[in-house]
Design a protein around this motif. Structure first.
Motif, mmCIF file in Angstrom:
data_model
loop_
_atom_site.group_PDB
_atom_site.id
_atom_site.type_symbol
_atom_site.label_atom_id
_atom_site.label_comp_id
_atom_site.label_asym_id
_atom_site.label_seq_id
_atom_site.Cartn_x
_atom_site.Cartn_y
_atom_site.Cartn_z
ATOM 1 N N GLY A 9 0.816 -1.210 0.000
ATOM 2 C CA GLY A 9 0.000 0.000 0.000
ATOM 3 C C GLY A 9 0.850 1.260 0.000
ATOM 4 N N ARG A 10 0.384 2.261 -0.699
ATOM 5 C CA ARG A 10 1.084 3.550 -0.726
ATOM 6 C C ARG A 10 0.199 4.602 -1.362
ATOM 7 N N LEU A 11 0.713 5.806 -1.487
ATOM 8 C CA LEU A 11 0.018 6.912 -2.138
ATOM 9 C C LEU A 11 0.268 6.847 -3.643
ATOM 10 N N VAL A 12 -0.819 6.858 -4.410
ATOM 11 C CA VAL A 12 -0.720 6.858 -5.873
ATOM 12 C C VAL A 12 -1.701 7.886 -6.429
ATOM 13 N N GLN A 13 -1.615 8.112 -7.724
ATOM 14 C CA GLN A 13 -2.531 9.036 -8.384
ATOM 15 C C GLN A 13 -3.644 8.262 -9.080
ATOM 16 N N ALA A 14 -4.763 8.929 -9.299
ATOM 17 C CA ALA A 14 -5.877 8.307 -10.009
ATOM 18 C C ALA A 14 -5.401 7.800 -11.363
ATOM 19 N N LYS A 84 -9.079 4.694 -8.462
ATOM 20 C CA LYS A 84 -9.906 5.887 -8.310
ATOM 21 C C LYS A 84 -9.784 6.402 -6.878
ATOM 22 N N PRO A 85 -10.054 7.683 -6.663
ATOM 23 C CA PRO A 85 -10.000 8.207 -5.287
ATOM 24 C C PRO A 85 -10.898 7.421 -4.329
ATOM 25 N N GLN A 115 -2.363 0.684 3.997
ATOM 26 C CA GLN A 115 -3.080 1.883 3.547
ATOM 27 C C GLN A 115 -2.842 2.117 2.062
ATOM 28 N N VAL A 116 -3.936 2.289 1.340
ATOM 29 C CA VAL A 116 -3.890 2.693 -0.061
ATOM 30 C C VAL A 116 -4.581 4.050 -0.164
ATOM 31 N N THR A 117 -3.872 5.026 -0.688
ATOM 32 C CA THR A 117 -4.426 6.349 -0.860
ATOM 33 C C THR A 117 -4.315 6.741 -2.334
ATOM 34 N N VAL A 118 -5.446 7.112 -2.932
ATOM 35 C CA VAL A 118 -5.468 7.483 -4.343
ATOM 36 C C VAL A 118 -5.838 8.960 -4.438
ATOM 37 N N SER A 119 -4.915 9.756 -4.929
ATOM 38 C CA SER A 119 -5.175 11.197 -5.068
ATOM 39 C C SER A 119 -5.775 11.500 -6.437
ATOM 40 N N SER A 120 -6.599 12.521 -6.474
ATOM 41 C CA SER A 120 -7.261 12.892 -7.740
ATOM 42 C C SER A 120 -6.438 13.873 -8.544
#
Length: 120
Positions: A9-14, A84-85, A115-120
């Motif tokens: 899990g990590r921060l990614v973009q849409a 997707k966000p 944690q998976v975070t998807v930024s828009s």
């Protein structure tokens, strides 16, 4: 008792892709992925039987996510594409001794989550 450890899990973009892994300390039966978004209850995402001949997906991820497993490595993967966000959540891996099910109550062993975070 089976211990499950999620990773990936990590921060990614849409629109990006991400692969989660769930490694077990021993043999498992059906393995499922569940997720919990902020302020919401935990929901089913996908599951796969030990043999891999049964798989199930939640409607909103069907066609975007793919679950697979490597029994030799005691690992189950969740390939997530076109993120997707609204996919932002803590993703949990769960396992049981063999019941083929998408119900949370049918799973006996749970990981700590990733944690998976998807930024828009």
């Amino acid at each position: 008792q089976v211990q499950l450890v999620e990773s990936g899990g990590r921060l990614v973009q849409a629109g990006d892709s991400l692969r989660l892994s769930c490694t077990a300390s021993g043999r498992t039966g059906t393995v499922g992925w569940f997720r919990q978004a902020p302020g919401k209850g935990r929901e089913f995402v996908a599951a796969i039987s030990w043999s891999g001949d049964w798989m199930s997906y939640e409607d909103s991820v069907q066609g975007r996510f793919v679950i697979s497993r490597d029994n030799g490595q005691n690992t189950v993967y969740l390939q997530m594409n076109s993120l997707k966000p609204e996919d932002t959540a803590v993703y949990y891996c769960a396992a049981n001794r063999g019941i083929v099910s998408a119900r949370e109550s049918d799973y006996d062993f749970w990981g700590e989550g990733t944690q998976v975070t998807v930024s828009s």
